[in-house]
Design a protein around this motif. Structure first.
Motif, PDB file in Angstrom:
ATOM      1  N   SER A   1      22.979 -19.822  -4.823  1.00  0.00           N
ATOM      2  CA  SER A   1      22.452 -18.469  -4.947  1.00  0.00           C
ATOM      3  C   SER A   1      20.937 -18.552  -4.843  1.00  0.00           C
ATOM      4  CB  SER A   1      22.866 -17.834  -6.278  1.00  0.00           C
ATOM      5  OG  SER A   1      22.307 -18.542  -7.359  1.00  0.00           O
ATOM      6  N   ALA A   2      20.296 -17.418  -4.666  1.00  0.00           N
ATOM      7  CA  ALA A   2      18.838 -17.408  -4.540  1.00  0.00           C
ATOM      8  C   ALA A   2      18.184 -17.998  -5.778  1.00  0.00           C
ATOM      9  CB  ALA A   2      18.361 -15.981  -4.304  1.00  0.00           C
ATOM     10  N   ARG A   3      18.756 -17.748  -6.916  1.00  0.00           N
ATOM     11  CA  ARG A   3      18.170 -18.251  -8.159  1.00  0.00           C
ATOM     12  C   ARG A   3      18.311 -19.764  -8.285  1.00  0.00           C
ATOM     13  NH1 ARG A   3      20.427 -16.653 -14.072  1.00  0.00           N
ATOM     14  NH2 ARG A   3      18.965 -17.854 -15.340  1.00  0.00           N
ATOM     15  N   SER A   4      19.515 -20.290  -8.030  1.00  0.00           N
ATOM     16  CA  SER A   4      19.716 -21.738  -8.168  1.00  0.00           C
ATOM     17  C   SER A   4      18.925 -22.514  -7.125  1.00  0.00           C
ATOM     18  CB  SER A   4      21.201 -22.067  -8.058  1.00  0.00           C
ATOM     19  OG  SER A   4      21.703 -21.701  -6.780  1.00  0.00           O
ATOM     20  N   VAL A   5      18.857 -22.018  -5.888  1.00  0.00           N
ATOM     21  CA  VAL A   5      18.106 -22.708  -4.835  1.00  0.00           C
ATOM     22  C   VAL A   5      16.614 -22.673  -5.137  1.00  0.00           C
ATOM     23  CG1 VAL A   5      17.529 -22.651  -2.385  1.00  0.00           C
ATOM     24  CG2 VAL A   5      19.885 -22.292  -3.107  1.00  0.00           C
ATOM     25  N   THR A   6      16.122 -21.550  -5.668  1.00  0.00           N
ATOM     26  CA  THR A   6      14.712 -21.471  -6.021  1.00  0.00           C
ATOM     27  C   THR A   6      14.387 -22.402  -7.184  1.00  0.00           C
ATOM     28  OG1 THR A   6      14.748 -19.166  -5.315  1.00  0.00           O
ATOM     29  CG2 THR A   6      12.839 -19.889  -6.543  1.00  0.00           C
ATOM     30  N   LEU A   7      15.335 -22.548  -8.126  1.00  0.00           N
ATOM     31  CA  LEU A   7      15.135 -23.517  -9.202  1.00  0.00           C
ATOM     32  C   LEU A   7      15.030 -24.936  -8.645  1.00  0.00           C
ATOM     33  CD1 LEU A   7      17.582 -22.160 -11.934  1.00  0.00           C
ATOM     34  CD2 LEU A   7      15.089 -22.211 -12.043  1.00  0.00           C
ATOM     35  N   MET A   8      15.818 -25.227  -7.625  1.00  0.00           N
ATOM     36  CA  MET A   8      15.717 -26.537  -6.996  1.00  0.00           C
ATOM     37  C   MET A   8      14.355 -26.715  -6.330  1.00  0.00           C
ATOM     38  SD  MET A   8      16.986 -29.447  -6.427  1.00  0.00           S
ATOM     39  CE  MET A   8      18.699 -29.296  -6.904  1.00  0.00           C
ATOM     40  N   ALA A   9      13.827 -25.639  -5.751  1.00  0.00           N
ATOM     41  CA  ALA A   9      12.477 -25.717  -5.185  1.00  0.00           C
ATOM     42  C   ALA A   9      11.453 -26.004  -6.273  1.00  0.00           C
ATOM     43  CB  ALA A   9      12.144 -24.413  -4.463  1.00  0.00           C
ATOM     44  N   ALA A  10      11.627 -25.390  -7.443  1.00  0.00           N
ATOM     45  CA  ALA A  10      10.708 -25.651  -8.557  1.00  0.00           C
ATOM     46  C   ALA A  10      10.819 -27.100  -9.026  1.00  0.00           C
ATOM     47  CB  ALA A  10      11.018 -24.697  -9.709  1.00  0.00           C
ATOM     48  N   ILE A  11      12.055 -27.631  -9.053  1.00  0.00           N
ATOM     49  CA  ILE A  11      12.238 -29.027  -9.457  1.00  0.00           C
ATOM     50  C   ILE A  11      11.560 -29.956  -8.456  1.00  0.00           C
ATOM     51  CG2 ILE A  11      13.969 -30.825  -9.783  1.00  0.00           C
ATOM     52  CD1 ILE A  11      15.864 -28.624 -10.822  1.00  0.00           C
ATOM     53  N   GLU A  12      11.741 -29.683  -7.167  1.00  0.00           N
ATOM     54  CA  GLU A  12      11.088 -30.495  -6.146  1.00  0.00           C
ATOM     55  C   GLU A  12       9.573 -30.434  -6.276  1.00  0.00           C
ATOM     56  OE1 GLU A  12      12.506 -32.510  -4.293  1.00  0.00           O
ATOM     57  OE2 GLU A  12      14.544 -31.876  -3.819  1.00  0.00           O
ATOM     58  N   ARG A  13       9.052 -29.242  -6.516  1.00  0.00           N
ATOM     59  CA  ARG A  13       7.609 -29.104  -6.694  1.00  0.00           C
ATOM     60  C   ARG A  13       7.139 -29.885  -7.914  1.00  0.00           C
ATOM     61  NH1 ARG A  13       3.671 -28.084  -3.616  1.00  0.00           N
ATOM     62  NH2 ARG A  13       4.560 -26.133  -2.860  1.00  0.00           N
ATOM     63  N   GLY A  14       7.913 -29.802  -9.008  1.00  0.00           N
ATOM     64  CA  GLY A  14       7.513 -30.525 -10.217  1.00  0.00           C
ATOM     65  C   GLY A  14       7.577 -32.027 -10.058  1.00  0.00           C
ATOM     66  N   GLU A  15       8.485 -32.530  -9.213  1.00  0.00           N
ATOM     67  CA  GLU A  15       8.579 -33.969  -8.991  1.00  0.00           C
ATOM     68  C   GLU A  15       7.642 -34.457  -7.918  1.00  0.00           C
ATOM     69  OE1 GLU A  15      12.709 -34.604  -8.194  1.00  0.00           O
ATOM     70  OE2 GLU A  15      13.219 -34.766 -10.326  1.00  0.00           O
TER      71      GLU A  15
END
Length: 501
Positions: free
Chosen positions: A371-385
């Motif tokens: 979903s847009a929310r879960s995929v965006t959370l993955m983008a945030a995780i990638e950015r944080g890592e």
């Protein structure tokens, strides 16, 4: 065979008796002497018998003539006679034939024919209770609204047909958009026949549209008593009305009454998400955080929802991210495999800047149920890592193409709402909103996806570092964080996201 023989024997005996009687009269002497106007008439025995028989026949004919003249006189005078009854039966037969033809024409969609047959039936039957209803419906079918309304008003004048007339006028007012008059007519029709299910549904819908929550709850109770609603449906809808009533009280500023109404709505239906949120905030206002937590945990165990998590965060707004993760375990343990639970834990760990744990909490949700929310959370995780802007952009681009996740959708017309409401904004249906994923992906984002700033306890204007909301505007702004030499044409091919980067 025996009966035929008996009849033959009886016939022979009768003929023999008549022959013997005639012979006896011919051989007899004497007779009858009559003097009429000085003329004397002498009749023999046989002639005397024949004369008596003729006299009896003449008297019978005379009596019949007198009875006929009397019947004609009574008929002309308007009294009920055999002749009038004959004409009445003939007229009634023609009237019912016309009524039957009119009903067939009405069912066939022939309005003008039905009106003509209804007029003929009324002329023959003289029973307006039957013919006026056919006339009104035929006039509606033919588009003659004025005649239909006049006929319905005639039905209102008769006590036997009053409900039919009121209901007909009510439907006309609904078609015209005059809900004020329709509401009054619905109340009157429901008072005349409280067991009529359709009228009860119409009255409940109009009362809800006018925000007459008290009256709507009374109507709902009457429908339940009449057996038109199952017990669970009644409790659910009564909770919806109680919740709507509580919102009205809050808008008026009566905090104590609002708290009581919110708690009552949650008691009626603990799984109703808006009622649980309002009840929890009512307990928070009363400085009863334990009660608020219990209400939210019970609702979460039935139906995980972002608004429940946001309210759970408000119970302790000043706690640190580590403390919040620990406290939220009481909420997330009931539905550990639910997508909402996984995204909530990922957001909590992102707020704590523990990105590997956030990835583990999210699991394979972006592949199994993206979903847009879960995929965006993955983008945030990638950015944080520390992933590159290209990888982050790949995830954000994918967020624009997947489902926007569950939203408040009307089951009747599939209209999407930004927040829960008791009545659909589009089709005006009552209690038809359900939290589910819409059938199309080109929809607006739900209000619950901005939950991360609420969970971490930061103001909306200054979200904490590492937090990433999933609104559409934020996604478009995040796409700009790319290499300036890369093309920005939305039609250009997009790089696939690299989850392992």
């Amino acid at each position: 065979m025996l009966w035929s023989l008996i009849k033959i024997v009886l016939f022979v005996v009768l003929v023999a008796a008549l022959a013997w009687g005639a012979g006896f009269l011919l051989e007899s002497e004497g007779g009858i002497q009559l003097t009429v106007a000085g003329t004397e008439y002498t009749l023999g025995p046989l002639q005397s018998v024949i004369a008596v028989l003729l006299l009896m026949f003449a008297v019978w004919v005379l009596l019949k003539i007198v009875a006929l003249l009397s019947a004609v006189w009574h008929f002309l005078n308007g009294d009920e006679t055999a002749l009038s009854r004959y004409f009445d039966r003939n007229r009634e037969r023609k009237g019912y034939e016309a009524l039957s033809d009119g009903l067939m024409a009405l069912a066939s969609g022939e309005g003008q024919v039905a009106m003509a047959k209804a007029a003929k039936a009324d002329r023959y039957l003289k029973r307006p209770a039957l013919t006026n209803l056919l006339t009104a419906q035929a006039a509606e079918l033919a588009g003659d609204r004025r005649k239909a309304e006049r006929t319905y008003r005639k039905l209102v004048e008769d006590e036997k047909t009053r409900f039919v007339g009121v209901r007909g006028i009510m439907k006309q007012k609904l078609a015209d958009g005059d809900t004020e008059t329709a509401l009054k007519l619905a109340e009157k029709a429901f008072a005349l026949k409280p067991k009529h299910e359709e009228t009860g549904d119409t009255l409940l819908k109009l009362q809800a549209e006018k925000h007459d929550w008290t009256g709507a709850r009374g109507t709902l109770q009457a429908k339940y008593k009449n057996g038109h609603l199952p017990r669970d449906v009644h409790k659910r809808r009564d909770a919806v009305l109680a919740l709507s009533e509580a919102r009205e009280v809050i808008a008026e500023g009566n905090s104590i009454e609002a708290r009581e109404a919110a708690i009552e709505a949650n008691r009626l239906s603990p799984d109703l998400v808006p009622a649980a949120v309002m009840a929890a905030r009512s307990y928070i206002a009363q400085d009863k955080p334990r009660y608020a937590s219990k209400v939210l945990q019970k609702a979460w165990s039935v139906h995980p929802h972002p608004d429940l998590a946001a309210a759970f965060a408000e119970v302790q707004p000043d706690e640190t991210p580590q403390q919040r993760i620990k406290r939220f375990r009481a909420l997330t343990k009931s539905q550990p495999d639910h997508p909402e639970t996984k995204m909530l834990l990922a957001e909590l760990h992102i707020a704590n800047e523990d990105f590997p744990e956030a990835r583990r909490a999210l699991g394979n949700l972006v592949e199994t149920d993206p979903s847009a929310r879960s995929v965006t959370l993955m983008a945030a995780i990638e950015r944080g890592e520390g992933a590159s802007d290209t990888v982050v952009k790949g995830w954000l681009t994918r967020a624009l193409n997947v489902s926007r996740g569950p939203q408040w959708i009307c089951e009747n017309c599939h209209h999407i709402h930004a927040e829960w409401k008791p009545i659909c904004e589009n089709c005006k249906s009552f209690d038809t909103l359900e939290w589910k994923t819409p059938p199309l992906s080109e929809v607006a984002m739900p209000s619950g996806v901005q939950m991360l700033p609420l969970i971490v306890g930061a103001p909306e204007t200054t979200p904490p570092e590492g937090a990433l909301t999933t609104r559409t505007d934020d996604i478009e702004e995040a796409e700009l964080v790319t290499d300036p030499d890369e093309p920005t044409n939305p039609e250009a091919p997009k790089k696939a996201p690299d989850p392992t980067a």
